[in-house]
Design an enzyme around this catalytic site. Sequence first.
Site, mmCIF file in Angstrom:
data_model
loop_
_atom_site.group_PDB
_atom_site.id
_atom_site.type_symbol
_atom_site.label_atom_id
_atom_site.label_comp_id
_atom_site.label_asym_id
_atom_site.label_seq_id
_atom_site.Cartn_x
_atom_site.Cartn_y
_atom_site.Cartn_z
ATOM 1 N N ARG A 126 -14.364 15.833 4.103
ATOM 2 C CA ARG A 126 -13.354 15.535 3.768
ATOM 3 C C ARG A 126 -12.360 15.761 5.103
ATOM 4 N NH1 ARG A 126 -10.736 18.519 0.351
ATOM 5 N NH2 ARG A 126 -9.479 16.520 -0.217
ATOM 6 N N ARG B 95 -7.499 33.136 -3.013
ATOM 7 C CA ARG B 95 -7.323 34.119 -2.350
ATOM 8 C C ARG B 95 -7.831 34.969 -2.057
ATOM 9 N NH1 ARG B 95 -2.831 34.953 -4.258
ATOM 10 N NH2 ARG B 95 -2.712 33.688 -6.322
ATOM 11 N N LYS C 269 -21.977 27.796 1.401
ATOM 12 C CA LYS C 269 -21.276 26.520 1.402
ATOM 13 C C LYS C 269 -22.117 26.208 1.283
ATOM 14 C CE LYS C 269 -19.212 22.325 3.247
ATOM 15 N NZ LYS C 269 -18.210 21.643 3.172
#
Length: 331
Positions: free
Chosen positions: A127, A330, A192
Site C-alpha cells: 500500500r 504507540r 510482519k
Amino acid sequence: MSEAQEPLVARLFAKLADGQFHSGEGLAAELAVSRSAVWKAARALRELGATVHAVRNRGYRLPLAAEPLDGGKIRGLLDEAARERVRRLDTVWTVGSTNTLLLERANPPVGTSEALLAEVQTAGRGRRGRTWVAPPGGSICLSLSWMFREVPRDLGALGLVVGVCALRALSRLGVGGVRLKWPNDLLVDDRKLGGILIELRAESGGPACVVIGIGLNVALGAPLLEKIATLGLAPIDLAGAGLKEVSRIGVAAGLISAFVRGLLEFEHDGLKPFVREWMEADALRGRPVTVTSDEASVKGVARGIDLDGALLVETPKGLLRFISGDVSVRA
C-alpha cells in the site's frame, strides 16, 4: 517458458534449490555454460537478495532449500472449486509486479480468475507504493484476479476478507498465532509475515475485476530478516512462525484455494460471514494507536471494526471511524 528460454540465473537457482553443494565445474556442464558464467549467475542471485554460499573445492549452494515454483504442481494441489474457477495459473521467473501484469490482461469471464506467481518482482509494492522485498526462493509473490458480475456493496472491505482467507489457509497448513492488522497486514508476534494489496478495474454499473496481491515471507534467513527490519516493521517468515516443512507450492495452492472459496462466499453474503473471524484475529483491538491519513494523524485506542469493515478508534473527541489510513501502535 521452456528451460532453454529461462535466464541462466533462473536455471542456476533451480539447480541449487535442493540446498546441497554443487561444484562449479558440474554446474557449468549441466547448464552448458562456462564456469565464469556460473560465477556471474551466482552473483546475480545474490544481487536479487538470495544468500549463495561459494566454498572452494565444494562449490555453490543455497543455505535454505527452496522448491522452485511450478504452476502444474500448484494446480494439482488446488481444491475442486479452485480448479474449476482458476482458468489460468502461471509462474514466471521475473516480473515488474504480478498485480500490474494481471491488470494489463483482458478481464477473465465472470466468476472466474487467473493466478500469477513470480520468483522475483522488480517493482513489487504494498500500500502507498511501499517496496516489498522478496528474494528468489524465500517468499511467495502471488496475484489473483477475479471477475464480479457487478461491484459488490462491501467492496471496500475486500482486503479484510482476503486477510481472513489467508488466515484460514495458513491455519490449515498448521501455522498458528497469525493476527490481522487493519487494513491489510498479517502479523505473528507483532512482526510482519505478509501484506495484501487490492486493486480494482470496474465499469460504471457493470462488471468489476479485482486483482488481489499477497506477499508472504516463507523462509528468508536471518541475514535478510535483519536487513528488512531496518526498513520498518520487524519481519518474520513461516519458518520462524513454526512451519517445520515449508513447501511454497503447498502454501501457494492453499492460498489460491482459500481465496476462491472466500470470493464466492463474499460475492453471495458480503463481509458479514468474515467479521467474527477478523475480530478474533484483530492485532490492534484495545491498543493505543496512531492513524495517519492524507488529512491528519489521530491518536486513540483501537476498538475493532464495524460491520462495514471500518476501523473504530476511541479518541478524546469520541469514537471515530476510518475507512482508510495507515495505523501504527504507540508504545
